[in-house]
Design an enzyme around this catalytic site. Structure first.
Site, PDB file in Angstrom:
ATOM      1  N   LYS A   1      -7.514   2.821  -3.542  1.00 40.84           N
ATOM      2  CA  LYS A   1      -8.248   2.582  -2.286  1.00 40.84           C
ATOM      3  C   LYS A   1      -8.831   3.894  -1.754  1.00 40.84           C
ATOM      4  O   LYS A   1      -8.120   4.891  -1.655  1.00 40.84           O
ATOM      5  CB  LYS A   1      -7.291   1.983  -1.246  1.00 40.84           C
ATOM      6  CG  LYS A   1      -7.873   1.797   0.147  1.00 40.84           C
ATOM      7  CD  LYS A   1      -6.925   1.006   1.041  1.00 40.84           C
ATOM      8  CE  LYS A   1      -7.477   0.780   2.433  1.00 40.84           C
ATOM      9  NZ  LYS A   1      -7.302   1.922   3.332  1.00 40.84           N
TER      10      LYS A   1
ATOM     11  N   GLN B   1       0.850  -1.199   0.000  1.00 35.53           N
ATOM     12  CA  GLN B   1       0.000   0.000   0.000  1.00 35.53           C
ATOM     13  C   GLN B   1       0.875   1.234   0.000  1.00 35.53           C
ATOM     14  O   GLN B   1       1.760   1.391   0.849  1.00 35.53           O
ATOM     15  CB  GLN B   1      -0.923   0.010   1.219  1.00 35.53           C
ATOM     16  CG  GLN B   1      -1.768   1.281   1.353  1.00 35.53           C
ATOM     17  CD  GLN B   1      -1.138   2.321   2.272  1.00 35.53           C
ATOM     18  OE1 GLN B   1      -0.548   1.956   3.285  1.00 35.53           O
ATOM     19  NE2 GLN B   1      -1.243   3.596   1.910  1.00 35.53           N
TER      20      GLN B   1
ATOM     21  N   ARG C   1      -9.494  -3.139  11.699  1.00 37.54           N
ATOM     22  CA  ARG C   1      -9.318  -3.201  13.157  1.00 37.54           C
ATOM     23  C   ARG C   1      -9.360  -4.608  13.755  1.00 37.54           C
ATOM     24  O   ARG C   1      -8.559  -4.898  14.652  1.00 37.54           O
ATOM     25  CB  ARG C   1     -10.347  -2.289  13.838  1.00 37.54           C
ATOM     26  CG  ARG C   1     -10.093  -0.785  13.565  1.00 37.54           C
ATOM     27  CD  ARG C   1     -11.150   0.058  14.255  1.00 37.54           C
ATOM     28  NE  ARG C   1     -11.078   1.482  13.997  1.00 37.54           N
ATOM     29  CZ  ARG C   1     -11.656   2.114  12.975  1.00 37.54           C
ATOM     30  NH1 ARG C   1     -12.329   1.416  12.059  1.00 37.54           N
ATOM     31  NH2 ARG C   1     -11.579   3.417  12.855  1.00 37.54           N
TER      32      ARG C   1
ATOM     33  N   HIS D   1     -11.892   4.340   4.853  1.00 39.62           N
ATOM     34  CA  HIS D   1     -10.793   4.271   5.817  1.00 39.62           C
ATOM     35  C   HIS D   1     -11.344   3.988   7.223  1.00 39.62           C
ATOM     36  O   HIS D   1     -10.852   4.502   8.221  1.00 39.62           O
ATOM     37  CB  HIS D   1     -10.029   5.599   5.796  1.00 39.62           C
ATOM     38  CG  HIS D   1      -8.548   5.485   6.078  1.00 39.62           C
ATOM     39  ND1 HIS D   1      -7.592   5.613   5.113  1.00 39.62           N
ATOM     40  CD2 HIS D   1      -7.863   5.285   7.244  1.00 39.62           C
ATOM     41  CE1 HIS D   1      -6.379   5.509   5.664  1.00 39.62           C
ATOM     42  NE2 HIS D   1      -6.523   5.301   6.945  1.00 39.62           N
TER      43      HIS D   1
END
Ligand code: FNR
Length: 392
Positions: free
Chosen positions: A261, A142, A340, A285
């Site tokens: 993204k 990324q 997460r 995000h």
């Protein structure tokens, strides 16, 4: 089902299988600063709340007497690659604030569970060390994208990633500056500016960045670490955005799939098709960047309708359990990125904790599909016909 079987044999898991408990359990193990950073979201938290709420607006309608040979096939084909499972570890930076083993533990677990690992530019481990930990696992890189004046640094990162076996490039478009995050501001906390330099591992190990620094400051990075950290942070979070035209530069320098993204609008998704990238991630995000936004799941069907047959549409923001993954796939996503939850696994149990989270999500998904009579995670079996909208 391996997870489920072990449960039945009274082998205790490293921590609970209840996905919604992982967050607060991780909180008990972390400093207030790092916990605030992980759970934090932008502004009032509206976007983040909507991300979660959106899943409950759709329901899976189980079908009965669907005779199958066995458990559903979870494999997918994404970015020209066949993968056994429809999830990936989303790029998450500074993982050493979650666990001293950081990205090394997470990448090793992802490889072990056959889940692609997307390494962040803000990692606390170098590109080469993450590659080593990931072994023969699928890994994608990324990019937090420096401005054009620093194209040589961008090229250096891409070359390093390519050489280290990262096969796809994810370019995050929504974070040219960090969002308005009250929890971090209350704590006076920015992980990138910490004295242990957790957010700058890639910069500090980058020969082109190092020579830039020397030219500008007249000294080595090691002689003024604070200046180096500030310089790197400005380089990857420059405060200004690129344009769609600039993507051409990345296409010239990255031979492999490129995925943009952070897409949330149909218009942008159509432009992505025009410029010829291979995929997009419909993502906000995790609600960490802009407040007052749509749920990411809410915009997914529109975007899939507009471009789903022309590029790969991936999804993230709010995935917490197997049913969430099933719903996003049914709405047309090819794959879901999980953020997460695997980080909570990293906090709670290092490599084994990340494995536990990934296996739990996949076991849960497998049984959710199986008990709904859905034979695979492919679009011919898992599509909008399996869903109803609660308020319809
Ligand atoms: C992120 N995310 C992120 N994204 C990215 O492109 N590069 C990065 O370095 C980071 N870093 C990061 C840190 C932390 C602590 C979190 C929680 C998230 C965003 C991530 O890739 C993904 O889009 C979201 O996490 C998805 O939402 P959920 O799954 O966390 O709800």
């Amino acid at each position: 089902t391996d997870v489920y079987q072990k449960g039945l044999k009274y082998q205790r898991p490293p921590f609970t299988f209840k996905p919604l408990d992982w967050e607060h359990l991780a909180g008990e193990r972390m400093s207030a600063d790092s916990y605030g950073y992980v759970i934090g979201s932008a502004g009032s938290g509206e976007t983040a709340r909507k991300n979660r709420a959106a899943f409950e607006r759709w329901s899976i309608v189980p079908r009965r007497l669907v005779k199958t040979d066995g458990f559903p096939d979870l494999s997918v084909s994404v970015l020209g690659q066949k993968l056994p499972f429809p999830i990936a570890c989303a790029p998450v930076g500074v993982q050493k604030i979650m666990n001293p083993d950081g990205e090394v533990a997470a990448a090793a677990a992802a490889a072990k569970e056959h889940v692609p690992f997307i390494m962040s530019t803000a990692s606390s481990t170098s590109i080469e060390d993450v590659a080593k930990a990931s072994g023969d696992g699928t890994r994608w890189f990324q990019l937090y994208w420096p401005l054009n004046e620093h194209n040589d640094i961008t090229i250096s990162m891409l070359d390093r990633a390519k050489k280290a076996g990262f096969t796809a490039l994810f370019v995050t478009l929504d974070t040219y500056i960090l969002g308005w995050r009250p929890s971090d501001m209350d704590n006076g906390y920015n992980p990138f500016l910490r004295s242990d330099q957790v957010g700058v591992a890639i910069g500090l190990t980058d020969p082109v960045f190092r020579s830039h620094f020397k030219q500008k400051h007249g000294k080595e990075i090691e002689e003024d670490m604070n200046a180096a950290v500030a310089e790197w942070t400005r380089t990857v979070f420059p405060g200004r955005s690129h344009s769609f035209e600039d993507v051409k530069f990345l296409q010239e320098h990255w031979k492999g799939p490129i995925v943009l993204k952070g897409i949330q609008s149909v218009e942008d998704a159509k432009t992505c098709v025009e410029i010829g990238v291979q995929g997009i991630v419909v993502s906000n995000h995790g609600g960490r960047q802009s407040d007052g936004g749509n749920s990411s799941l809410g915009v997914l069907p529109r975007i899939v309708d507009a471009v789903g047959d022309k590029l790969d549409v991936l999804f993230d923001s709010g995935i917490r359990c197997g049913a969430d993954i099933a719903k996003a796939l049914a709405l047309g996503a090819k794959m879901c990125l999980v953020g997460r939850p695997y980080i909570y696994g990293l906090v709670l149990g290092g490599e084994g904790g990340v494995s536990h989270v990934l296996k739990s999500l996949l076991g849960d998904l497998e049984l959710t599909l199986h008990l709904a009579g859905i034979r695979s995670s492919l679009p011919e079996h898992l599509n909008r016909s399996v869903l109803v909208k609660e308020d319809d």
